[in-house]
Design a protein around this motif. Structure first.
Motif, PDB file in Angstrom:
ATOM      1  N   ASN A 170       8.389   8.850   0.169  1.00 54.48           N
ATOM      2  CA  ASN A 170       7.555   7.768  -0.345  1.00 54.48           C
ATOM      3  C   ASN A 170       7.382   6.761   0.781  1.00 54.48           C
ATOM      4  N   TYR A 171       6.143   6.415   1.082  1.00 57.02           N
ATOM      5  CA  TYR A 171       5.849   5.507   2.182  1.00 57.02           C
ATOM      6  C   TYR A 171       5.093   4.286   1.667  1.00 57.02           C
ATOM      7  N   PHE A 172       5.519   3.104   2.114  1.00 58.57           N
ATOM      8  CA  PHE A 172       4.903   1.850   1.692  1.00 58.57           C
ATOM      9  C   PHE A 172       4.708   0.954   2.911  1.00 58.57           C
ATOM     10  N   ILE A 173       3.562   0.294   2.977  1.00 63.82           N
ATOM     11  CA  ILE A 173       3.302  -0.673   4.046  1.00 63.82           C
ATOM     12  C   ILE A 173       2.601  -1.893   3.449  1.00 63.82           C
ATOM     13  N   CYS A 174       2.627  -2.990   4.194  1.00 62.44           N
ATOM     14  CA  CYS A 174       1.734  -4.108   3.901  1.00 62.44           C
ATOM     15  C   CYS A 174       0.505  -3.860   4.766  1.00 62.44           C
TER      16      CYS A 174
ATOM     17  N   ALA B 150       0.853  -1.184   0.000  1.00 62.23           N
ATOM     18  CA  ALA B 150       0.000   0.000   0.000  1.00 62.23           C
ATOM     19  C   ALA B 150       0.890   1.235   0.000  1.00 62.23           C
ATOM     20  N   VAL B 151       0.624   2.148  -0.918  1.00 60.78           N
ATOM     21  CA  VAL B 151       1.332   3.425  -0.964  1.00 60.78           C
ATOM     22  C   VAL B 151       0.531   4.363  -0.064  1.00 60.78           C
ATOM     23  N   VAL B 152       1.157   4.795   1.027  1.00 59.03           N
ATOM     24  CA  VAL B 152       0.452   5.579   2.037  1.00 59.03           C
ATOM     25  C   VAL B 152       1.135   6.921   2.275  1.00 59.03           C
ATOM     26  N   ASN B 153       0.504   7.756   3.083  1.00 57.03           N
ATOM     27  CA  ASN B 153       1.105   9.020   3.488  1.00 57.03           C
ATOM     28  C   ASN B 153       1.844   8.836   4.811  1.00 57.03           C
TER      29      ASN B 153
ATOM     30  N   MET C 295       6.949  -4.586   8.239  1.00 51.81           N
ATOM     31  CA  MET C 295       6.721  -4.669   6.801  1.00 51.81           C
ATOM     32  C   MET C 295       6.275  -3.307   6.295  1.00 51.81           C
ATOM     33  N   LYS C 296       7.229  -2.362   6.359  1.00 53.06           N
ATOM     34  CA  LYS C 296       6.988  -1.003   5.908  1.00 53.06           C
ATOM     35  C   LYS C 296       8.334  -0.351   5.616  1.00 53.06           C
ATOM     36  N   ILE C 297       8.345   0.533   4.641  1.00 53.79           N
ATOM     37  CA  ILE C 297       9.563   1.275   4.337  1.00 53.79           C
ATOM     38  C   ILE C 297       9.200   2.732   4.024  1.00 53.79           C
TER      39      ILE C 297
ATOM     40  N   TYR D  48      -1.296  -2.471  -4.160  1.00 49.69           N
ATOM     41  CA  TYR D  48      -0.842  -3.430  -5.170  1.00 49.69           C
ATOM     42  C   TYR D  48      -0.937  -4.830  -4.587  1.00 49.69           C
ATOM     43  N   ARG D  49      -1.295  -5.819  -5.439  1.00 48.96           N
ATOM     44  CA  ARG D  49      -1.526  -7.183  -4.943  1.00 48.96           C
ATOM     45  C   ARG D  49      -0.949  -8.276  -5.841  1.00 48.96           C
ATOM     46  N   SER D  50      -0.149  -7.921  -6.841  1.00 47.16           N
ATOM     47  CA  SER D  50       0.267  -8.910  -7.844  1.00 47.16           C
ATOM     48  C   SER D  50       1.341  -9.883  -7.360  1.00 47.16           C
ATOM     49  N   GLY D  51       2.125  -9.478  -6.348  1.00 46.51           N
ATOM     50  CA  GLY D  51       3.251 -10.298  -5.906  1.00 46.51           C
ATOM     51  C   GLY D  51       4.534  -9.968  -6.649  1.00 46.51           C
ATOM     52  N   LYS D  52       4.433  -9.150  -7.681  1.00 46.38           N
ATOM     53  CA  LYS D  52       5.592  -8.696  -8.463  1.00 46.38           C
ATOM     54  C   LYS D  52       5.339  -7.249  -8.878  1.00 46.38           C
ATOM     55  N   ASP D  53       5.118  -6.409  -7.881  1.00 49.91           N
ATOM     56  CA  ASP D  53       4.742  -5.020  -8.136  1.00 49.91           C
ATOM     57  C   ASP D  53       5.962  -4.153  -8.423  1.00 49.91           C
TER      58      ASP D  53
END
Length: 121
Positions: A100-104, A67-70, A114-116, A86-91
């Protein structure tokens, strides 16, 4: 109406700069060989990212997502309304200029690292 010599040179210079940025973009596999998984939050340390770089998130489809988050979503491990997931497994996601923030967004996954967060100038 044709372009003057100065306008044509300026146009070519602009196209060269844009092409150079695209060519110089790097591709990073998030988490390295282990992929996008728990305790990935330290993975960005020591890397120099730039806007336009591509992140590849590899994971078992259905086991995780991206998930692209704030900033608030990252800090609170939640997915604000309107976030791209995103859910493809190869995003593959291209970094924007700035933070840029990303989490599961699966329950508990973000809390287990599980976040960067990546800054891309």
């Amino acid at each position: 109406m044709g372009l003057g010599r100065g306008s044509a040179v300026l146009l070519l210079l602009c196209l060269f700069v844009i092409q150079s940025e695209i060519v110089n973009a790097a591709t990073y596999t998030v988490g390295g060989a282990g992929g996008w998984t728990f305790n990935t939050n330290g993975w960005p340390k020591g890397k120099r990212f730039r806007a336009g770089d591509r992140l590849v998130f590899n994971y078992g489809r259905g086991a995780h997502n991206v998930a692209v988050v704030n900033k608030g979503g990252y800090a609170g491990c939640n997915t604000p309304r309107g976030s791209k997931v995103y859910r493809s497994g190869k995003d593959q996601i291209t970094l924007s200029r700035g933070m840029n923030y990303f989490i599961c967004s699966f329950v508990g996954h973000c809390q287990f690292g599980m976040k960067i967060a990546i800054y891309a100038p």
